[in-house]
Scaffold this active site. Structure first.
Site, mmCIF file in Angstrom:
data_model
loop_
_atom_site.group_PDB
_atom_site.id
_atom_site.type_symbol
_atom_site.label_atom_id
_atom_site.label_comp_id
_atom_site.label_asym_id
_atom_site.label_seq_id
_atom_site.Cartn_x
_atom_site.Cartn_y
_atom_site.Cartn_z
ATOM 1 N N GLN A 38 0.909 10.727 10.802
ATOM 2 C CA GLN A 38 0.625 10.014 11.708
ATOM 3 C C GLN A 38 -0.846 9.739 11.898
ATOM 4 O O GLN A 38 -1.694 10.805 11.388
ATOM 5 C CB GLN A 38 1.057 10.150 13.242
ATOM 6 N N GLY A 39 -1.524 8.670 11.886
ATOM 7 C CA GLY A 39 -2.866 8.524 11.686
ATOM 8 C C GLY A 39 -3.438 8.116 10.605
ATOM 9 O O GLY A 39 -4.741 7.488 10.377
ATOM 10 N N ASP A 40 -2.368 8.208 9.260
ATOM 11 C CA ASP A 40 -2.738 7.409 8.033
ATOM 12 C C ASP A 40 -2.382 6.071 7.981
ATOM 13 O O ASP A 40 -2.782 5.403 7.135
ATOM 14 C CB ASP A 40 -2.067 8.373 7.001
ATOM 15 N N SER A 41 -1.680 5.337 8.835
ATOM 16 C CA SER A 41 -1.194 4.134 8.887
ATOM 17 C C SER A 41 -2.231 3.298 8.435
ATOM 18 O O SER A 41 -3.184 3.288 9.012
ATOM 19 C CB SER A 41 -0.372 3.731 10.037
ATOM 20 N N HIS A 54 0.993 -2.867 12.164
ATOM 21 C CA HIS A 54 1.716 -2.124 13.469
ATOM 22 C C HIS A 54 0.435 -1.312 14.048
ATOM 23 O O HIS A 54 0.685 -0.699 15.100
ATOM 24 C CB HIS A 54 2.920 -0.934 13.164
ATOM 25 N N ASP A 107 4.172 -5.201 6.676
ATOM 26 C CA ASP A 107 3.251 -4.433 7.736
ATOM 27 C C ASP A 107 1.791 -4.586 7.506
ATOM 28 O O ASP A 107 1.221 -3.521 7.119
ATOM 29 C CB ASP A 107 3.859 -3.212 7.849
HETATM 30 N N1 ARG Z 1 3.246 5.070 11.298
HETATM 31 C C1 ARG Z 1 2.520 6.172 10.875
HETATM 32 C C2 ARG Z 1 0.943 5.881 11.617
HETATM 33 O O1 ARG Z 1 0.884 5.124 12.448
HETATM 34 C C3 ARG Z 1 2.333 6.554 9.605
HETATM 35 C C4 ARG Z 1 3.474 7.156 8.989
HETATM 36 C C5 ARG Z 1 3.564 7.480 7.801
HETATM 37 N N2 ARG Z 1 4.750 8.457 7.580
HETATM 38 C C6 ARG Z 1 5.191 9.115 6.678
HETATM 39 N N3 ARG Z 1 5.848 10.126 6.580
HETATM 40 N N4 ARG Z 1 4.630 8.819 5.420
HETATM 41 O O2 ARG Z 1 -0.055 6.759 11.321
#
Ligand code: ARG
Length: 252
Positions: free
Chosen positions: A205-208, A68, A114
């Site tokens: 967000q940003g860790d994905s 993603h 993913d």
């Molecule tokens: N989708 C998020 C990203 O693009 C990561 C989300 C992880 N969230 C969480 N609550 N663990 O960075």
């Protein structure tokens, strides 16, 4: 009166500072302890540092990240190794991405598989790589993997600086008990449910695409969650083991 207000503000600040998230609620990590942690930056990023997603070095010229994360044109991405503070471009190594492979099982409806494998234009030769966890049973309640990333801290740490947090594996049952997680496609076979039911510590967000590490192996990558570090909403990770064969086929 003013004094009272000042005391109130002080208490509020103390309370806010105490609720720490890393990653939300994490601590600083060095690039020496996590040399395989890669910042997958993008020129289209809202952040001036280019911060966008995380990734992990699994071969000198190959990264695993989240599918993603790969919505932009391949030419806009660049991988950064060895830079704990993304604002400091005097350190670290940078490479463009020459090829993107998306796991064929990935779809945005259920978010399963993913995974993406990226090929570096300029291999990060000499940097320790992280091996893949190939055993499905490594994902079980009670083990405590660590997540790494440059993502949002929600005020609990410096922005855009590599953080880590230990996030207990809660077991699939915990995430399957959450109706909205089931609706979003949480699946026991392909996901890891990790974090704290009380909240406060989580990926964000940003860790994905960044690594979830257990015993020196890549157990999963940061995928999704409802908000970050919210009570009852643990982190969801894409589990490596069920995809290990497909991923390894991309590493040759
Ligand atoms: N989708 C998020 C990203 O693009 C990561 C989300 C992880 N969230 C969480 N609550 N663990 O960075």
């Amino acid at each position: 009166m003013l004094k009272r207000a000042a005391v109130l503000v002080g208490i509020l600040l103390a309370v806010t500072a105490g609720a720490k998230p890393v990653v939300v609620g994490g601590t600083l990590a060095s690039v020496t302890e996590a040399p395989w942690a890669i910042a997958l930056n993008n020129t289209q990023s809202a952040a001036s540092s280019g911060r966008y997603c995380g990734a992990v070095l699994v071969e000198p010229d190959k990264l695993v990240t989240a599918a993603h994360c790969m919505d932009e044109d391949v030419s806009t991405y660049y991988a950064v190794q060895g830079r704990a503070d993304l604002g400091d471009d005097s350190v670290g190594r940078v490479s463009a991405i020459s090829k993107v492979w998306i796991h064929p099982g990935y779809n945005t409806k259920d978010n399963r598989y993913d995974f993406a494998v990226l090929t570096l234009s300029k291999p990060f030769t000499g940097v320790p790589v992280l091996p893949l966890e190939t055993r499905a049973r490594a994902d079980r309640a009670g083990v405590v993997p660590t997540v790494y990333g440059w993502g949002d801290t929600q005020g609990t740490g410096p922005d855009e600086t590599l953080q880590k947090a230990a996030v207990p594996d809660l077991g699939d049952k915990t995430c399957l008990a959450n109706q909205s997680y089931v609706a979003n496609g949480y699946a026991a076979v392909t996901n890891v449910c990790a974090g704290y039911l009380k909240g406060a510590i989580d990926a964000c967000q940003g860790d994905s695409g960044g690594p979830l590490v257990l015993n020196g192996r890549l157990l999963g990558v940061v995928s999704w969650g409802e908000g970050c570090a919210q009570p009852g909403e643990p982190g969801v990770y894409a589990q490596i083991a069920p995809a290990a064969k497909a991923l390894q086929a991309q590493l040759r």
